[in-house]
Design a protein around this motif. Structure first.
Motif, PDB file in Angstrom:
ATOM      1  N   LYS A  77     -21.711   0.321  80.213  1.00  0.00           N
ATOM      2  CA  LYS A  77     -22.447  -0.894  79.871  1.00  0.00           C
ATOM      3  C   LYS A  77     -21.694  -2.131  80.344  1.00  0.00           C
ATOM      4  O   LYS A  77     -22.301  -3.085  80.866  1.00  0.00           O
ATOM      5  CB  LYS A  77     -22.677  -0.955  78.361  1.00  0.00           C
ATOM      6  N   HIS A  85     -23.656  10.096  75.381  1.00  0.00           N
ATOM      7  CA  HIS A  85     -24.065   9.070  74.421  1.00  0.00           C
ATOM      8  C   HIS A  85     -23.902   9.570  72.984  1.00  0.00           C
ATOM      9  O   HIS A  85     -23.553   8.792  72.088  1.00  0.00           O
ATOM     10  CB  HIS A  85     -25.508   8.662  74.692  1.00  0.00           C
ATOM     11  N   GLN A  86     -24.125  10.848  72.787  1.00  0.00           N
ATOM     12  CA  GLN A  86     -23.946  11.422  71.451  1.00  0.00           C
ATOM     13  C   GLN A  86     -22.471  11.373  71.059  1.00  0.00           C
ATOM     14  O   GLN A  86     -22.139  11.099  69.890  1.00  0.00           O
ATOM     15  CB  GLN A  86     -24.460  12.861  71.435  1.00  0.00           C
ATOM     16  N   PRO A 108     -27.163  12.900  78.084  1.00  0.00           N
ATOM     17  CA  PRO A 108     -27.320  12.495  76.678  1.00  0.00           C
ATOM     18  C   PRO A 108     -26.144  12.886  75.789  1.00  0.00           C
ATOM     19  O   PRO A 108     -25.849  12.196  74.808  1.00  0.00           O
ATOM     20  CB  PRO A 108     -28.604  13.209  76.254  1.00  0.00           C
ATOM     21  N   THR A 135     -18.816   6.249  78.653  1.00  0.00           N
ATOM     22  CA  THR A 135     -20.139   5.761  78.266  1.00  0.00           C
ATOM     23  C   THR A 135     -20.044   4.324  77.761  1.00  0.00           C
ATOM     24  O   THR A 135     -20.891   3.479  78.081  1.00  0.00           O
ATOM     25  CB  THR A 135     -20.735   6.659  77.175  1.00  0.00           C
ATOM     26  N   TRP A 136     -19.026   4.038  76.981  1.00  0.00           N
ATOM     27  CA  TRP A 136     -18.802   2.680  76.484  1.00  0.00           C
ATOM     28  C   TRP A 136     -18.560   1.723  77.653  1.00  0.00           C
ATOM     29  O   TRP A 136     -19.070   0.603  77.671  1.00  0.00           O
ATOM     30  CB  TRP A 136     -17.612   2.685  75.533  1.00  0.00           C
TER      31      TRP A 136
END
Length: 391
Positions: free
Chosen positions: A335, A189-190, A186, A331-332
């Protein structure tokens, strides 16, 4: 057994053919392309020759004339004293041999004698007469996994052939794997949310339609992030342009992502579709027929939704290291990987001398599935030292 210097076109082809003959029945074996091996020893294609580098290749044959082993030796003037000016070090590579220590010893002897005659006090191997991104190391674990593009598959007995001759471990090279869909922590994502909320940062992938921008952005980050490391030479802008041109036929633009701060590139993450998953259906000769097969097989592969990608390199310029830019960028990218139909990612090898990078790979849930080793042998009586840790 007779030893022959590689001089004729037939001998060059025998040099390329040997690993395919020795290993073709191994389920995980995928061999290198002949033209890429030949290019290493072609003065018109390998700029190290113009810089003063020298190389030689040998074939070991049986009494009946069948090739049973091969080796190359070389002196790279740009790296021979990079880690220790008092210990000029040559290289051996492209080693292939039957399971016979005496045969291997003949190959090692001729290569090492050739290097000593040129003033070398040590030898590293198996390595490439060129950059570390390919043809580097001997496989010592993970024999049931297919090699990634640019890496060799070797049988388990090669490790003993090197170590019984007196080579000592210089560093290990870890290939790490993770499922693309595996959730990131997490905190990643933060970090992404924080950077996206900051109007000064943005993330974008490269555009094939803008090759000059791609080259300049990559060149800027690469030199600041990697250009000062031992064994890594800075890249010129012209080299970056050439790299982009080389990548274009195989590049999925969604796999080269940049992080920008006030429109200045500060980080990148470069991956490619895992090309060996295509080349294993083509063979090792990229002639006209091979090129036509490649176009067809690549088209088929890129339509799949279970693709594998190879993480080549990522970099963050020093002023932005430790801020979490790399976590946000990954993280980007996750996706985009999923949307593009990639299921698995393997990362180009990471040396055990780079503990920070290994910590990063563990933080994203990646696990080591293959290990290669680079060895060193000293020709002089002095204490052996492993490759220095990157601090």
């Amino acid at each position: 057994m007779p030893l022959l210097e590689v001089q004729t076109a037939r001998q060059q082809q025998q040099f390329c053919d040997l690993p395919h003959r020795l290993h073709r029945h191994a389920p995980a074996y995928i061999g290198p392309l002949d033209n890429e091996v030949d290019a290493v020893f072609d003065p018109a294609k390998n700029q190290l020759f113009a810089a003063g580098g020298v190389a030689q290749r040998w074939l070991l044959t049986t009494a009946q004339g069948e090739v049973s082993g091969r080796i190359a030796a070389f002196v790279n003037p740009l790296t021979s004293t990079a880690t220790d000016a008092s210990l000029p070090t040559g290289g051996v590579g492209f080693f292939e041999c039957i399971d016979d220590q005496a045969a291997a010893n003949q190959l090692f002897d001729v290569a090492n004698q050739w290097l000593q005659a040129r003033g070398m006090l040590a030898v590293d191997g198996p390595i490439n007469f060129g950059d570390r991104d390919r043809f580097w190391g001997v496989l010592i674990d993970g024999f049931d996994h297919e090699p990634n593009y640019g890496m060799f598959w070797h049988p388990a007995y090669y490790q003993a052939l090197f170590e019984n001759y007196g080579f000592q471990l210089y560093f290990k090279q870890y290939t790490c794997h993770r499922p693309v869909h595996l959730p990131l922590h997490p905190s990643f994502h933060q970090k992404l949310a924080s950077f996206e909320a900051d109007g000064h940062y943005r993330f974008a992938y490269a555009r094939k339609a803008e090759p000059e921008k791609m080259a300049q952005d990559f060149h800027h980050v690469y030199n600041l992030a990697w250009g000062r490391h031992a064994g890594v030479k800075p890249m010129t802008l012209e080299q970056a342009r050439h790299l982009v041109q080389q990548m274009k036929p195989v590049l999925d633009e969604r796999l080269l992502a940049f992080a920008y701060h006030n429109d200045q590139p500060v980080a990148f993450f470069l991956s490619l579709p895992e090309l060996n998953q295509i080349f294993k259906h083509i063979g090792h000769r990229l002639n006209l027929l091979g090129k036509l097969r490649f176009v067809w097989q690549r088209w088929r592969y890129m339509k799949r939704t279970d693709k594998k990608l190879l993480g080549i390199i990522y970099g963050v310029i020093p002023d932005y290291q430790g801020k979490g830019v790399d976590q946000a960028l990954l993280t980007w990218e996750q996706k985009r990987f999923i949307e593009a139909g990639y299921q698995n990612i393997e990362m180009n090898w990471i040396g055990d001398f780079n503990p920070r990078m290994l910590v990063t790979t563990r933080s994203i849930g990646a696990k080591t599935i293959k290990t290669h080793a680079t060895y060193r042998k000293l020709f002089v009586d002095r204490p052996f030292e492993r490759y220095p840790i990157i601090r």
